[in-house]
Structures are given as structure tokens and as C-alpha cells.
Design a protein around this motif. Sequence first.
Motif, PDB file in Angstrom:
ATOM      1  N   CYS A  87      42.723  22.593  40.330  1.00  0.00           N
ATOM      2  CA  CYS A  87      41.834  23.308  41.257  1.00  0.00           C
ATOM      3  C   CYS A  87      42.024  24.817  41.104  1.00  0.00           C
ATOM      4  CB  CYS A  87      42.126  22.892  42.698  1.00  0.00           C
ATOM      5  SG  CYS A  87      41.760  21.166  43.065  1.00  0.00           S
ATOM      6  N   VAL A  88      43.275  25.237  40.999  1.00  0.00           N
ATOM      7  CA  VAL A  88      43.571  26.666  40.821  1.00  0.00           C
ATOM      8  C   VAL A  88      42.981  27.165  39.504  1.00  0.00           C
ATOM      9  CG1 VAL A  88      45.411  28.371  40.501  1.00  0.00           C
ATOM     10  CG2 VAL A  88      45.657  26.569  42.237  1.00  0.00           C
ATOM     11  N   ILE A  89      43.112  26.379  38.439  1.00  0.00           N
ATOM     12  CA  ILE A  89      42.601  26.781  37.130  1.00  0.00           C
ATOM     13  C   ILE A  89      41.075  26.914  37.151  1.00  0.00           C
ATOM     14  CG2 ILE A  89      42.278  25.972  34.757  1.00  0.00           C
ATOM     15  CD1 ILE A  89      45.174  24.828  34.982  1.00  0.00           C
ATOM     16  N   ALA A  90      40.382  25.954  37.786  1.00  0.00           N
ATOM     17  CA  ALA A  90      38.919  26.033  37.889  1.00  0.00           C
ATOM     18  C   ALA A  90      38.502  27.298  38.628  1.00  0.00           C
ATOM     19  CB  ALA A  90      38.378  24.797  38.602  1.00  0.00           C
ATOM     20  N   HIS A  91      39.164  27.561  39.747  1.00  0.00           N
ATOM     21  CA  HIS A  91      38.856  28.738  40.564  1.00  0.00           C
ATOM     22  C   HIS A  91      39.176  30.020  39.803  1.00  0.00           C
ATOM     23  CE1 HIS A  91      38.781  30.135  45.042  1.00  0.00           C
ATOM     24  NE2 HIS A  91      38.306  31.076  44.258  1.00  0.00           N
ATOM     25  N   ALA A  92      40.287  30.023  39.088  1.00  0.00           N
ATOM     26  CA  ALA A  92      40.695  31.211  38.334  1.00  0.00           C
ATOM     27  C   ALA A  92      39.709  31.517  37.206  1.00  0.00           C
ATOM     28  CB  ALA A  92      42.100  31.018  37.764  1.00  0.00           C
ATOM     29  N   LEU A  93      39.219  30.477  36.520  1.00  0.00           N
ATOM     30  CA  LEU A  93      38.242  30.704  35.455  1.00  0.00           C
ATOM     31  C   LEU A  93      36.954  31.296  36.029  1.00  0.00           C
ATOM     32  CD1 LEU A  93      37.257  30.492  32.545  1.00  0.00           C
ATOM     33  CD2 LEU A  93      36.495  28.152  33.059  1.00  0.00           C
ATOM     34  N   THR A  94      36.473  30.726  37.131  1.00  0.00           N
ATOM     35  CA  THR A  94      35.284  31.286  37.785  1.00  0.00           C
ATOM     36  C   THR A  94      35.480  32.770  38.078  1.00  0.00           C
ATOM     37  OG1 THR A  94      34.707  29.182  38.850  1.00  0.00           O
ATOM     38  CG2 THR A  94      33.826  31.183  39.837  1.00  0.00           C
ATOM     39  N   ASN A  95      36.619  33.106  38.682  1.00  0.00           N
ATOM     40  CA  ASN A  95      36.859  34.489  39.089  1.00  0.00           C
ATOM     41  C   ASN A  95      37.066  35.419  37.897  1.00  0.00           C
ATOM     42  OD1 ASN A  95      36.662  33.457  41.642  1.00  0.00           O
ATOM     43  ND2 ASN A  95      38.601  34.263  42.375  1.00  0.00           N
ATOM     44  N   LEU A  96      37.693  34.922  36.842  1.00  0.00           N
ATOM     45  CA  LEU A  96      37.863  35.742  35.639  1.00  0.00           C
ATOM     46  C   LEU A  96      36.500  36.095  35.043  1.00  0.00           C
ATOM     47  CD1 LEU A  96      39.456  37.040  33.323  1.00  0.00           C
ATOM     48  CD2 LEU A  96      39.558  34.776  32.248  1.00  0.00           C
TER      49      LEU A  96
ATOM     50  N   ARG B 293      42.909  44.817  40.678  1.00  0.00           N
ATOM     51  CA  ARG B 293      41.749  44.053  41.134  1.00  0.00           C
ATOM     52  C   ARG B 293      41.674  42.707  40.427  1.00  0.00           C
ATOM     53  NH1 ARG B 293      39.301  44.022  45.847  1.00  0.00           N
ATOM     54  NH2 ARG B 293      37.172  43.277  45.676  1.00  0.00           N
ATOM     55  N   PHE B 294      41.951  42.686  39.117  1.00  0.00           N
ATOM     56  CA  PHE B 294      41.942  41.422  38.382  1.00  0.00           C
ATOM     57  C   PHE B 294      43.131  40.543  38.757  1.00  0.00           C
ATOM     58  CE2 PHE B 294      38.525  43.099  35.892  1.00  0.00           C
ATOM     59  CZ  PHE B 294      37.890  41.979  35.363  1.00  0.00           C
ATOM     60  N   LEU B 295      44.271  41.152  39.042  1.00  0.00           N
ATOM     61  CA  LEU B 295      45.420  40.372  39.518  1.00  0.00           C
ATOM     62  C   LEU B 295      45.061  39.643  40.805  1.00  0.00           C
ATOM     63  CD1 LEU B 295      48.459  39.604  39.494  1.00  0.00           C
ATOM     64  CD2 LEU B 295      48.891  41.741  40.739  1.00  0.00           C
ATOM     65  N   ARG B 296      44.402  40.355  41.704  1.00  0.00           N
ATOM     66  CA  ARG B 296      43.973  39.748  42.967  1.00  0.00           C
ATOM     67  C   ARG B 296      42.929  38.666  42.719  1.00  0.00           C
ATOM     68  NH1 ARG B 296      39.715  40.280  46.528  1.00  0.00           N
ATOM     69  NH2 ARG B 296      40.227  40.094  48.749  1.00  0.00           N
ATOM     70  N   LEU B 297      41.921  39.000  41.907  1.00  0.00           N
ATOM     71  CA  LEU B 297      40.775  38.121  41.706  1.00  0.00           C
ATOM     72  C   LEU B 297      41.124  36.849  40.948  1.00  0.00           C
ATOM     73  CD1 LEU B 297      37.602  38.090  42.080  1.00  0.00           C
ATOM     74  CD2 LEU B 297      37.483  39.013  39.756  1.00  0.00           C
ATOM     75  N   VAL B 298      41.945  36.973  39.912  1.00  0.00           N
ATOM     76  CA  VAL B 298      42.152  35.862  38.974  1.00  0.00           C
ATOM     77  C   VAL B 298      43.406  35.048  39.282  1.00  0.00           C
ATOM     78  CG1 VAL B 298      42.405  35.268  36.531  1.00  0.00           C
ATOM     79  CG2 VAL B 298      40.918  37.145  37.199  1.00  0.00           C
TER      80      VAL B 298
ATOM     81  N   LEU C 132      37.724  23.090  33.881  1.00  0.00           N
ATOM     82  CA  LEU C 132      37.161  24.278  33.240  1.00  0.00           C
ATOM     83  C   LEU C 132      35.631  24.242  33.255  1.00  0.00           C
ATOM     84  CD1 LEU C 132      39.620  24.585  30.221  1.00  0.00           C
ATOM     85  CD2 LEU C 132      39.526  26.071  32.229  1.00  0.00           C
ATOM     86  N   ALA C 133      35.060  23.062  33.077  1.00  0.00           N
ATOM     87  CA  ALA C 133      33.595  22.933  33.124  1.00  0.00           C
ATOM     88  C   ALA C 133      33.071  23.291  34.507  1.00  0.00           C
ATOM     89  CB  ALA C 133      33.182  21.515  32.745  1.00  0.00           C
ATOM     90  N   VAL C 134      33.769  22.833  35.552  1.00  0.00           N
ATOM     91  CA  VAL C 134      33.364  23.168  36.920  1.00  0.00           C
ATOM     92  C   VAL C 134      33.496  24.673  37.154  1.00  0.00           C
ATOM     93  CG1 VAL C 134      33.991  22.928  39.362  1.00  0.00           C
ATOM     94  CG2 VAL C 134      33.833  20.901  37.902  1.00  0.00           C
ATOM     95  N   GLY C 135      34.584  25.267  36.672  1.00  0.00           N
ATOM     96  CA  GLY C 135      34.758  26.706  36.811  1.00  0.00           C
ATOM     97  C   GLY C 135      33.617  27.476  36.186  1.00  0.00           C
ATOM     98  N   LEU C 136      33.152  27.025  35.025  1.00  0.00           N
ATOM     99  CA  LEU C 136      32.037  27.681  34.329  1.00  0.00           C
ATOM    100  C   LEU C 136      30.731  27.500  35.099  1.00  0.00           C
ATOM    101  CD1 LEU C 136      31.105  29.205  31.796  1.00  0.00           C
ATOM    102  CD2 LEU C 136      30.836  26.989  30.665  1.00  0.00           C
TER     103      LEU C 136
END
Length: 230
Positions: free
Chosen positions: A206-215, A125-130, A80-84
Motif C-alpha cells: 500500500c505504501v509503495i502504491a501511494h509512493a509511486l503515485t506521489n512521486l 518537498r519530495f521527502l514529504r511527498l514520496v 505499482l499498476a494501481v499507483g500509476l
Amino acid sequence: MNSLSNTDNRRKLLAYILPMAVLIGTLALVTPLKKIGGAPWLDSPEYWLYPLQTFACAALLLWFRREYDLRRAGGLVFALAVGLVVFALWISPQQFFGVAPRMEGFNPDLFAAQPGTYWATVALRFLRLVIVVPLVEEIFWRGFLLRYFVDEKFDSVPMGTFSWLSFIIVTLGFTFAHSPADWIAAAITGALYNVVAYRTKSLASCVIAHALTNLLLGLWIMATKQWGFW
């Protein structure tokens, strides 16, 4: 026995590659369709092509869901820190260094007079992005390629196994998959997501980090109307 094993291997390979191929393939259609033009669906193909892409990739992820090991998410605080950090990295040129805002892009405000269409567009759009993009990209880059360049029998390579060759190739591949204007941010992002894989040994993280960034990026886009970040 060998025939069954080969079938399983092909299915595993398709599971990790095909969703990414569909994601990239549909994106590649946008520019040629715009060049043809002459009709609303050709002048702005992203408004129907992106939802189609979302559903197609989601269907593939569901079809191949048993091939992905997304059950164990470790090192969540680090992920989560990396995502932020990655989110801050992407918005910093416009937010802190005076780079021109990116206002041109997929603008849901075109449907402001039609609330149902507007919110459906934003939701897709959020479904795709997040959800869809983080799953597709992390399954391909970290789940497949980061292990494939350690050993071609990638499924036998434990998640988070380090090699300089795979680290460099995946970082460069992730970088050049983005537009030139984003290469610096994408290179750092690719390297940091690789570090999440090494540190957590978890594709889910990895998915969670990427998803937080995109959210966070999606919320920032809606607040600033910088549609070019979609």
C-alpha cells in the motif's frame, strides 16, 4: 502482566495514530496563521511549517518503527499498476478535460535566485511527498482504520481482511480528508488503495502504491508548475 499488555497496546495505538494527528494538525495551522498575517513567516507559513511537519512525522515514524509490519511487500506489479492509475486519475481533469490549471500553491521558484535554498526546498518537498506522507497515511488508513472497523483489537486482524463497513468508512474518511475539489479523485483513490490492501495483504505494498503515485505527481508538478497539487 496486564499492565505490560496495556502499555504495549497504548504504544501500538499511538504508533498508528500519532503521526497522522501531527500531519493533520500542522496542516490545520496554515489557514489561521495566514489570517493573522503581518510578517513573512505568517503570510506564507507553509514554507517553514511543511518542513517542520516532515521532520516531526519522520521522527515519529522512526521512533515507532518496530510497531509497523513493513517487511513483506507482495503483489508489487498490482500495487505499482494501481499507483500509476491513481496518478493518471489525479492529473486527468487538467490534462485531458480542460479544467483550469492549479498554479497557486507551494512554489519553490520563489527561491530560484538562491540555488541552495531552492534545491533544499525541493528535496524536502519530495521527502514529504514520496516517503513521509505515504507512510503516515497508509499506516493510519490501511494499517489501522481498515482493520479497526473489523475488530477494535486491530493488531489481531490480518492485513487485508475485508468488511464492507471498514471499506466504506475508510474510503469516505480518506475522501473528506482532502479538499472538496478533490473529493471525486480522492474517493476513487481511497477505494483503490483499499483494494491493494485486500489483494496483496501487505501494508508495504500500500505504501509503495501511494509512493509511486506521489512521486509521479511530484515530477508532473515540477514539469507543469501546477503548485496547487502539492
